[in-house]
Design a protein around this motif. Sequence first.
Motif, mmCIF file in Angstrom:
data_model
loop_
_atom_site.group_PDB
_atom_site.id
_atom_site.type_symbol
_atom_site.label_atom_id
_atom_site.label_comp_id
_atom_site.label_asym_id
_atom_site.label_seq_id
_atom_site.Cartn_x
_atom_site.Cartn_y
_atom_site.Cartn_z
ATOM 1 N N ALA A 4 0.889 -1.390 0.092
ATOM 2 C CA ALA A 4 0.054 -0.327 -0.199
ATOM 3 C C ALA A 4 1.112 1.540 -0.020
ATOM 4 O O ALA A 4 1.394 0.983 0.748
ATOM 5 N N SER A 5 0.952 2.513 -0.457
ATOM 6 C CA SER A 5 1.290 3.453 -0.691
ATOM 7 C C SER A 5 0.711 4.759 0.116
ATOM 8 O O SER A 5 1.472 5.466 0.526
ATOM 9 N N HIS A 6 -0.150 3.885 0.799
ATOM 10 C CA HIS A 6 -0.466 4.462 2.017
ATOM 11 C C HIS A 6 -1.555 4.354 2.805
ATOM 12 O O HIS A 6 -1.901 3.000 3.229
ATOM 13 N N PHE A 7 -1.585 4.128 4.619
ATOM 14 C CA PHE A 7 -2.399 3.822 5.760
ATOM 15 C C PHE A 7 -2.530 4.973 6.684
ATOM 16 O O PHE A 7 -1.755 6.147 6.557
ATOM 17 N N ALA A 8 -3.624 4.372 7.272
ATOM 18 C CA ALA A 8 -3.501 5.167 8.494
ATOM 19 C C ALA A 8 -3.768 4.907 9.461
ATOM 20 O O ALA A 8 -4.346 2.883 10.016
ATOM 21 N N VAL A 9 -3.467 5.277 10.866
ATOM 22 C CA VAL A 9 -3.379 4.393 12.087
ATOM 23 C C VAL A 9 -4.250 5.416 12.978
ATOM 24 O O VAL A 9 -4.198 6.538 13.717
ATOM 25 N N ASN A 10 -5.214 4.563 13.086
ATOM 26 C CA ASN A 10 -6.675 5.566 14.461
ATOM 27 C C ASN A 10 -6.387 5.148 16.042
ATOM 28 O O ASN A 10 -6.002 3.976 15.485
ATOM 29 N N ILE A 11 -6.068 5.544 16.858
ATOM 30 C CA ILE A 11 -6.086 5.488 18.450
ATOM 31 C C ILE A 11 -6.825 5.526 18.913
ATOM 32 O O ILE A 11 -7.776 6.663 18.483
ATOM 33 N N LEU A 12 -7.144 4.532 19.470
ATOM 34 C CA LEU A 12 -8.483 3.855 19.845
ATOM 35 C C LEU A 12 -8.316 4.492 21.185
ATOM 36 O O LEU A 12 -7.677 4.462 22.334
ATOM 37 N N SER A 13 -9.233 4.929 21.578
ATOM 38 C CA SER A 13 -10.078 5.464 22.623
ATOM 39 C C SER A 13 -10.533 4.125 23.175
ATOM 40 O O SER A 13 -10.840 2.776 23.536
ATOM 41 N N ARG A 14 -11.192 4.339 25.232
ATOM 42 C CA ARG A 14 -11.164 3.777 25.626
ATOM 43 C C ARG A 14 -12.863 2.493 25.187
ATOM 44 O O ARG A 14 -13.306 1.567 25.646
ATOM 45 N N ASP A 15 -13.298 3.710 24.923
ATOM 46 C CA ASP A 15 -15.197 3.551 24.867
ATOM 47 C C ASP A 15 -14.874 2.728 23.399
ATOM 48 O O ASP A 15 -16.253 1.917 23.009
ATOM 49 N N GLN A 16 -14.043 2.362 22.345
ATOM 50 C CA GLN A 16 -13.818 1.458 21.914
ATOM 51 C C GLN A 16 -13.336 0.244 21.671
ATOM 52 O O GLN A 16 -12.319 -0.543 20.535
ATOM 53 N N GLU A 17 -13.337 -0.356 23.266
ATOM 54 C CA GLU A 17 -12.603 -1.976 22.939
ATOM 55 C C GLU A 17 -13.248 -2.202 21.832
ATOM 56 O O GLU A 17 -12.678 -3.809 21.146
ATOM 57 N N ALA A 18 -14.617 -3.010 21.267
ATOM 58 C CA ALA A 18 -15.285 -3.478 20.857
ATOM 59 C C ALA A 18 -14.651 -3.390 19.282
ATOM 60 O O ALA A 18 -15.028 -4.473 18.471
ATOM 61 N N LEU A 19 -14.429 -2.189 19.406
ATOM 62 C CA LEU A 19 -14.410 -2.314 18.048
ATOM 63 C C LEU A 19 -12.879 -2.822 17.584
ATOM 64 O O LEU A 19 -12.293 -3.781 17.002
ATOM 65 N N CYS A 20 -11.760 -2.589 18.596
ATOM 66 C CA CYS A 20 -10.970 -3.525 19.013
ATOM 67 C C CYS A 20 -10.868 -4.709 18.799
ATOM 68 O O CYS A 20 -10.710 -5.395 17.657
ATOM 69 N N LEU A 21 -12.501 -5.137 19.626
ATOM 70 C CA LEU A 21 -11.857 -6.500 19.162
ATOM 71 C C LEU A 21 -12.678 -6.926 17.495
ATOM 72 O O LEU A 21 -12.299 -7.597 17.331
ATOM 73 N N ARG A 22 -13.361 -6.298 16.996
ATOM 74 C CA ARG A 22 -13.537 -6.462 15.788
ATOM 75 C C ARG A 22 -12.335 -6.413 14.589
ATOM 76 O O ARG A 22 -12.624 -7.326 13.783
ATOM 77 N N PHE A 23 -11.415 -5.803 15.136
ATOM 78 C CA PHE A 23 -11.027 -5.386 13.925
ATOM 79 C C PHE A 23 -9.787 -6.366 14.185
ATOM 80 O O PHE A 23 -8.659 -6.911 12.695
ATOM 81 N N SER A 24 -9.465 -7.312 15.072
ATOM 82 C CA SER A 24 -8.765 -8.569 15.391
ATOM 83 C C SER A 24 -9.774 -9.900 15.052
ATOM 84 O O SER A 24 -8.788 -10.977 14.899
ATOM 85 N N ARG A 25 -10.833 -9.465 14.526
ATOM 86 C CA ARG A 25 -11.293 -11.338 14.306
ATOM 87 C C ARG A 25 -11.455 -11.418 12.929
ATOM 88 O O ARG A 25 -11.156 -10.418 12.313
ATOM 89 N N PRO A 26 -11.086 -12.876 12.877
ATOM 90 C CA PRO A 26 -11.329 -13.178 10.775
ATOM 91 C C PRO A 26 -12.426 -13.275 10.222
ATOM 92 O O PRO A 26 -13.682 -13.380 11.691
ATOM 93 N N GLY A 27 -12.982 -13.041 9.407
ATOM 94 C CA GLY A 27 -14.451 -13.454 8.763
ATOM 95 C C GLY A 27 -15.273 -12.480 8.854
ATOM 96 O O GLY A 27 -16.628 -12.995 8.256
#
Length: 170
Positions: free
Chosen positions: A74-97
């Motif tokens: 990829a020529s570009h990427f973004a790093v999105n630093i998560l807040s405490r209330d984004q734990e569910a989002l963290c888990l969503r992006f760590s799971r396959p499928g």
Amino acid sequence: MSPEAAQAVAADPREFRRALGLYATGVAVVTTMAPGGERVGLTINSFASVSLDPPLILWSLAKTSPRLGLFSAASHFAVNILSRDQEALCLRFSRPGEDRFAGLDTEAGAGGVPLVPGSLAQMECAREQVVDGGDHLILIGRVLRHRRTEGAEALVFCNGAFTGVPTRRN
């Protein structure tokens, strides 16, 4: 500890991973666009600053990751630093499928990469360099734009558990 005992402990990958787990890390979602226009993202905790001038950051990705080719090319990427209330989002992006972006109203960052809404901070980067790092690739990005929010807690992972750290300055 004798040198022999130290070497035996260092050679045990499970114990090494457990020792590393005691180092508290922030949690982020890194995103990019696939050549066909598909949004791609995954959870990381291997993020660090490299340089202020020029502004460079790094993160690493296991060579066994199914997204390795997409991110390393990829020529570009973004790093999105998560807040405490984004734990569910963290888990969503760590799971396959599953469609990791389902229901997320992202906006396009530099190079068209999706930016995760509600993030504490975002670093929009152009790929600067990819370095071999053992069983990982180290991706170095030149920060083109960044933004931050104060007031919410940062999501932190330590010893197998999530917690939060205040971001307010006194």
